[in-house]
Motif scaffolding. Structure first.
Motif, mmCIF file in Angstrom:
data_model
loop_
_atom_site.group_PDB
_atom_site.id
_atom_site.type_symbol
_atom_site.label_atom_id
_atom_site.label_comp_id
_atom_site.label_asym_id
_atom_site.label_seq_id
_atom_site.Cartn_x
_atom_site.Cartn_y
_atom_site.Cartn_z
ATOM 1 N N SER A 1 -0.131 -6.638 -12.806
ATOM 2 C CA SER A 1 -0.815 -7.879 -12.441
ATOM 3 C C SER A 1 -0.300 -8.447 -11.124
ATOM 4 O O SER A 1 0.822 -8.960 -11.059
ATOM 5 N N LEU A 2 -1.120 -8.372 -10.096
ATOM 6 C CA LEU A 2 -0.781 -9.014 -8.827
ATOM 7 C C LEU A 2 -0.843 -10.531 -8.970
ATOM 8 O O LEU A 2 0.012 -11.251 -8.443
ATOM 9 N N GLU A 3 -1.826 -11.018 -9.696
ATOM 10 C CA GLU A 3 -2.015 -12.462 -9.850
ATOM 11 C C GLU A 3 -0.780 -13.139 -10.440
ATOM 12 O O GLU A 3 -0.392 -14.232 -10.017
ATOM 13 N N ASN A 4 -0.137 -12.476 -11.398
ATOM 14 C CA ASN A 4 1.027 -13.073 -12.053
ATOM 15 C C ASN A 4 2.317 -12.905 -11.256
ATOM 16 O O ASN A 4 3.343 -13.479 -11.626
ATOM 17 N N SER A 5 2.275 -12.122 -10.174
ATOM 18 C CA SER A 5 3.494 -11.804 -9.431
ATOM 19 C C SER A 5 3.561 -12.431 -8.050
ATOM 20 O O SER A 5 4.649 -12.648 -7.511
ATOM 21 N N ILE A 6 2.419 -12.719 -7.471
ATOM 22 C CA ILE A 6 2.379 -13.024 -6.041
ATOM 23 C C ILE A 6 3.177 -14.271 -5.671
ATOM 24 O O ILE A 6 3.759 -14.346 -4.583
ATOM 25 N N ALA A 7 3.269 -15.240 -6.567
ATOM 26 C CA ALA A 7 3.985 -16.480 -6.243
ATOM 27 C C ALA A 7 5.482 -16.254 -6.054
ATOM 28 O O ALA A 7 6.159 -17.061 -5.407
ATOM 29 N N ASP A 8 6.005 -15.154 -6.597
ATOM 30 C CA ASP A 8 7.443 -14.877 -6.522
ATOM 31 C C ASP A 8 7.835 -14.067 -5.289
ATOM 32 O O ASP A 8 9.020 -13.801 -5.080
ATOM 33 N N LEU A 9 6.857 -13.663 -4.484
ATOM 34 C CA LEU A 9 7.120 -12.705 -3.411
ATOM 35 C C LEU A 9 7.366 -13.375 -2.064
ATOM 36 O O LEU A 9 6.738 -14.367 -1.721
ATOM 37 N N ASP A 10 8.280 -12.766 -1.290
ATOM 38 C CA ASP A 10 8.434 -13.118 0.126
ATOM 39 C C ASP A 10 7.512 -12.259 0.986
ATOM 40 O O ASP A 10 7.048 -12.684 2.044
ATOM 41 N N ILE A 11 7.274 -11.028 0.527
ATOM 42 C CA ILE A 11 6.445 -10.064 1.252
ATOM 43 C C ILE A 11 5.584 -9.322 0.241
ATOM 44 O O ILE A 11 6.070 -8.929 -0.827
ATOM 45 N N LEU A 12 4.314 -9.118 0.574
ATOM 46 C CA LEU A 12 3.429 -8.281 -0.237
ATOM 47 C C LEU A 12 2.984 -7.099 0.604
ATOM 48 O O LEU A 12 2.400 -7.271 1.672
ATOM 49 N N TYR A 13 3.263 -5.892 0.112
ATOM 50 C CA TYR A 13 2.928 -4.654 0.820
ATOM 51 C C TYR A 13 1.812 -3.967 0.042
ATOM 52 O O TYR A 13 2.020 -3.483 -1.072
ATOM 53 N N MET A 14 0.619 -3.920 0.631
ATOM 54 C CA MET A 14 -0.552 -3.349 -0.031
ATOM 55 C C MET A 14 -0.777 -1.906 0.423
ATOM 56 O O MET A 14 -0.635 -1.590 1.608
ATOM 57 N N THR A 15 -1.140 -1.051 -0.517
ATOM 58 C CA THR A 15 -1.446 0.338 -0.176
ATOM 59 C C THR A 15 -2.773 0.745 -0.812
ATOM 60 O O THR A 15 -3.131 0.278 -1.894
ATOM 61 N N ARG A 16 -3.478 1.633 -0.135
ATOM 62 C CA ARG A 16 -4.732 2.147 -0.680
ATOM 63 C C ARG A 16 -4.445 3.255 -1.694
ATOM 64 O O ARG A 16 -3.347 3.824 -1.738
ATOM 65 N N VAL A 17 -5.443 3.577 -2.484
ATOM 66 C CA VAL A 17 -5.339 4.704 -3.416
ATOM 67 C C VAL A 17 -5.455 5.998 -2.622
ATOM 68 O O VAL A 17 -6.409 6.200 -1.864
ATOM 69 N N GLN A 18 -4.472 6.887 -2.794
ATOM 70 C CA GLN A 18 -4.414 8.141 -2.036
ATOM 71 C C GLN A 18 -5.186 9.238 -2.781
ATOM 72 O O GLN A 18 -4.607 10.191 -3.314
ATOM 73 N N LYS A 19 -6.508 9.106 -2.814
ATOM 74 C CA LYS A 19 -7.324 10.031 -3.608
ATOM 75 C C LYS A 19 -7.175 11.479 -3.159
ATOM 76 O O LYS A 19 -7.330 12.405 -3.954
ATOM 77 N N GLU A 20 -6.868 11.682 -1.875
ATOM 78 C CA GLU A 20 -6.740 13.049 -1.371
ATOM 79 C C GLU A 20 -5.549 13.786 -1.973
ATOM 80 O O GLU A 20 -5.430 15.009 -1.835
#
Length: 234
Positions: free
Chosen positions: A209-228
């Motif tokens: 759950s990103l929604e339940n975690s985001i308030a605790d973060l200093d940095i959020l690092y997003m990555t795409r799904v590596q389907k290949e």
């Protein structure tokens, strides 16, 4: 000059020195415009890339150097069966440094062991991506002023996301760093990376759950799904 295959090969002092140079280049680009004059970078990209390949090429041109290479395996002798080792030996005759991306983990290391010029790993399969990590560390430094006492969230494909693996390897060497690992169960961080966290005594939590975690973060690092890199999409 030595090769760069994994971010762990750099000490924290070397990382911070590189960040200092990068900040100086940003502030005073004209001072560096001839630093690579008469030098040639070979970009050997056996896997598709837009940002990484063009970033390497643009950087070399900005530094006064020149670029040669290929952007897909099919346009190289790899399509005729040439090995990575032999390619590295041949390209050593044409260039001063190699930047290599390859779908197979460990291919840049093989190249470095056979080339007579330095090799930079521009991403090898789902393993690591040290130059992206240096760029990420520069961004973090410019935004946060350092790397200690940060809670960093990694969200997305943590299993195959090589940029995640490299950035974690860099950040675990700083004080009081904590990670929140946000992904579906199928794309959790690999066991060998979590073993590294456990060995270093790094605090981390896993959640979907990103929604339940985001308030605790200093940095959020997003990555795409590596389907290949999926063996099975089920």
């Amino acid at each position: 000059m030595r090769s760069l295959i994994d971010i762990s090969e750099l000490t924290t002092g070397e990382i911070e020195e590189l960040i200092g140079v990068a900040n100086d280049i940003i502030a005073n680009p004209e001072k560096y415009s001839e630093k690579c004059r008469s030098k040639k970078l070979a970009t050997l990209f056996f896997e598709p890339s837009t940002r990484t390949r063009l970033s390497f090429e643009a950087a070399m041109l900005e530094l006064g150097g020149s670029v040669l290479g290929f952007s897909e395996a099919q346009s190289s002798s790899a399509s005729k069966g040439e090995s990575v080792a032999d390619t590295a030996k041949v390209i050593s005759c044409y260039a001063d440094i190699i930047a290599m991306r390859h779908p197979k983990e460990g291919a840049p290391l093989v190249a470095a062991r056979n080339a007579s010029i330095p090799v930079i790993n521009a991403g090898d399969g789902g393993h690591c991506h040290p130059t992206q990590t240096l760029a990420d560390l520069l961004t973090i430094y410019r935004e946060k002023g350092g790397f200690d006492n940060l809670t960093v969230g990694f969200c997305g494909d943590l299993k195959f996301g090589r940029t995640v693996h490299s950035l974690i390897s860099a950040l675990i060497r700083y004080k009081n760093v904590r990670f929140v690992l946000i992904s579906p169960n199928e794309l959790k961080l690999p066991g060998y990376v979590k073993d590294k966290l456990d060995k270093e005594g790094i605090e981390y939590t896993e959640t979907d759950s990103l929604e339940n975690s985001i308030a605790d973060l200093d940095i959020l690092y997003m990555t795409r799904v590596q389907k290949e890199r999926f063996f099975n999409e089920e």
